[in-house]
Design a protein around this motif. Structure first.
Motif, short mmCIF file in Angstrom:
data_model
loop_
_atom_site.label_atom_id
_atom_site.label_comp_id
_atom_site.label_asym_id
_atom_site.label_seq_id
_atom_site.Cartn_x
_atom_site.Cartn_y
_atom_site.Cartn_z
N VAL A 139 0.82 -1.24 -0.13
CA VAL A 139 -0.05 -0.02 0.05
C VAL A 139 0.78 1.24 0.11
N SER A 140 1.99 1.09 -0.12
CA SER A 140 3.01 2.28 -0.20
C SER A 140 2.91 3.24 -0.96
N ASP A 141 2.18 2.77 -2.26
CA ASP A 141 1.96 3.84 -3.31
C ASP A 141 0.91 4.90 -3.13
N LEU A 142 -0.06 4.53 -1.96
CA LEU A 142 -1.22 5.28 -1.70
C LEU A 142 -1.03 5.90 -0.20
N PHE A 143 -0.61 4.99 0.91
CA PHE A 143 -0.51 5.37 2.17
C PHE A 143 0.73 5.31 2.60
N ARG A 144 0.77 6.16 3.81
CA ARG A 144 2.10 6.06 4.61
C ARG A 144 1.51 5.06 6.06
N SER A 145 1.91 4.19 6.46
CA SER A 145 1.48 3.26 7.34
C SER A 145 2.01 3.66 8.74
N CYS A 146 0.93 3.40 9.74
CA CYS A 146 1.56 3.47 11.08
C CYS A 146 0.56 2.23 11.99
N PHE A 147 1.19 2.01 13.02
CA PHE A 147 0.70 0.71 13.68
C PHE A 147 0.50 1.24 15.21
N ILE A 148 -0.81 0.99 15.47
CA ILE A 148 -1.19 1.06 16.70
C ILE A 148 -1.67 -0.09 17.56
N ARG A 149 -1.41 -0.17 18.99
CA ARG A 149 -1.83 -1.22 19.87
C ARG A 149 -3.10 -1.00 20.40
N ILE A 150 -4.15 -1.77 20.12
CA ILE A 150 -5.64 -1.75 20.71
C ILE A 150 -6.00 -3.03 21.05
N GLU A 151 -6.40 -3.52 22.18
CA GLU A 151 -6.54 -4.66 22.73
C GLU A 151 -7.86 -5.16 22.03
N VAL A 152 -8.08 -6.45 22.09
CA VAL A 152 -9.27 -7.01 21.14
C VAL A 152 -10.60 -6.84 21.91
N LYS A 153 -10.71 -6.37 23.12
CA LYS A 153 -12.14 -6.08 23.47
C LYS A 153 -12.54 -4.46 23.23
N ARG A 154 -11.62 -3.95 22.68
CA ARG A 154 -11.98 -2.57 22.03
C ARG A 154 -12.10 -2.43 20.60
N PHE A 155 -11.77 -3.60 20.02
CA PHE A 155 -11.61 -3.32 18.61
C PHE A 155 -12.81 -2.73 17.79
N ARG A 156 -13.85 -3.19 18.28
CA ARG A 156 -15.30 -2.63 17.44
C ARG A 156 -15.44 -1.02 17.63
N THR A 157 -15.14 -0.68 18.94
CA THR A 157 -15.40 0.66 19.29
C THR A 157 -14.24 1.32 18.80
N ALA A 158 -12.97 0.96 18.49
CA ALA A 158 -11.86 1.73 18.14
C ALA A 158 -12.16 1.99 16.35
N LEU A 159 -12.67 0.89 15.52
CA LEU A 159 -13.01 1.45 14.51
C LEU A 159 -14.20 2.00 14.25
N LEU A 160 -15.27 1.93 14.75
CA LEU A 160 -16.23 2.62 14.82
C LEU A 160 -16.05 4.21 15.17
N ASN A 161 -15.04 4.53 15.92
CA ASN A 161 -14.81 5.78 16.54
C ASN A 161 -13.59 6.29 15.71
N ALA A 162 -13.12 5.85 14.64
CA ALA A 162 -12.33 6.08 13.75
C ALA A 162 -10.78 6.35 14.39
N GLU A 163 -10.58 5.53 15.32
CA GLU A 163 -9.33 5.47 16.10
C GLU A 163 -8.36 4.82 14.99
N CYS A 164 -8.73 3.78 14.38
CA CYS A 164 -7.83 3.22 13.52
C CYS A 164 -8.65 2.84 12.07
N ASP A 165 -7.89 2.46 10.95
CA ASP A 165 -8.52 2.16 9.71
C ASP A 165 -8.81 0.59 9.78
N VAL A 166 -7.92 -0.27 10.09
CA VAL A 166 -7.95 -1.80 10.07
C VAL A 166 -7.51 -2.20 11.08
#
Length: 310
Positions: A139-166
């Motif tokens: 994806v380097s032709d379109l995006f700069r990637s960064c990596f965030i640690r989020i525990e599993v119990k919060r993955f839905r909330t994190a995605l819906l609140n736009a804290e992460c993309d994937v």
């Protein structure tokens, strides 16, 4: 002659018959315009590099300033301007167009530098399972990637609140308003006590007379579903143990009771050539918000999951 107080000066500055303007800020107008265009707090958050909670807070604050509701929520959770909100948008149209032009200019400047925020639990980004997939994703032709640690119990909330993309994870359940891209089965590492008697099991039917444990990975419901799948495939008994307990046994197999087989997801292996074989297996999943504003994202994840570089 008495000097006028600040309040008196402020009042004197307003012509008679003209009401004082509400305290509207540039941020109010910027966020309001983007939410009107995106029809979503979360999409606006991604566009403005903020979070859904912050975007909604600004909109609520703006509603308080103007004293009227600005948006209505449809059954599909999209937002539409109220009659008042639509009228207000029309009145600030020139500014909105200027903001949009500015935003398009920024996007043009950074068309090869948009930030894509990957999230996962623990040390997932360092294991072969992820690093090989990322090399395939390209994806380097379109995006700069960064990596965030989020525990599993919060993955839905994190995605819906736009804290992460994937969000990448093993043993993730389904969720409303999220899309899931299946990246394939995760092979097992089967741990037994050193010098345990008998041949190692080659399939679920070999577990009829053995005790066997499944390491909880991801969400408990996914682990319980794996145990049920083992039993349907011919195994008997079995139970789920906590991931922390399973890692203790993996570090020192001599601690395992005699006759117990411990099944742990093998994270060190890469994506190529993975085959769960006869064993039911956890799945590696990439989750993202439905209707994500980066339209290229899901097709690229799917292509990479199928082994095709993009």
């Amino acid at each position: 002659m008495k000097s006028s107080t600040p309040a008196a000066s402020k009042s004197a500055a307003i012509p008679e018959g003209v009401e004082e303007l509400p305290d509207i800020t540039y941020r109010h107008l910027e966020v309001f315009s983007v939410v009107c265009r995106e029809r979503s707090y979360a999409n606006a958050a991604l566009e403005l590099h903020s979070t859904r909670a912050n975007i909604k807070r600004v909109c609520d604050e703006f509603e308080g300033v103007v004293g009227r509701p600005l948006f209505e929520e449809r059954p599909d959770r999209s937002l539409v301007p109220t009659e008042f909100g639509g009228g207000l948008l029309g009145q600030i149209g020139p500014l909105s167009r200027a903001l949009r032009k500015l935003g398009e200019g920024v996007r043009t400047m950074h068309e090869a530098g948009r930030v894509l925020r990957f999230a996962a639990a623990g040390e997932f980004f360092r294991v072969g399972l992820f690093t090989e997939f990322l090399a395939t994703l390209k994806v380097s032709d379109l995006f700069r990637s960064c990596f965030i640690r989020i525990e599993v119990k919060r993955f839905r909330t994190a995605l819906l609140n736009a804290e992460c993309d994937v969000y990448f994870g093993i043993g993730l359940g389904e969720a409303d308003r999220l899309d899931a891209v299946d990246l394939g089965p995760v092979p097992w590492s089967i741990i037994r006590k050193p010098r345990a008697a008998g041949d190692p099991p080659r399939g679920p039917a070999d577990l009829v007379n053995l005790d066997w444990w499944i390491a909880e990975t991801g969400e408990l419901e996914a682990a319980e579903a794996i145990v049920a799948a083992f039993r349907e495939a011919g195994a008997r008994g079995g139970r789920v143990i906590a991931e922390s307990e399973a890692l203790t046994f993996a570090a020192d197999p001599s601690l395992l009771p005699v006759g117990v087989c411990l099944f742990l997801p093998e994270l060190a292996s890469g994506m190529k050539g993975r085959d769960a074989g006869v064993w039911p297996a956890y799945r590696l999943t990439a989750c993202l918000r439905r209707n994500h504003p980066y339209a290229e994202l899901k097709p690229r994840l799917t292509a990479a999951a199928n082994g095709h570089g993009c």
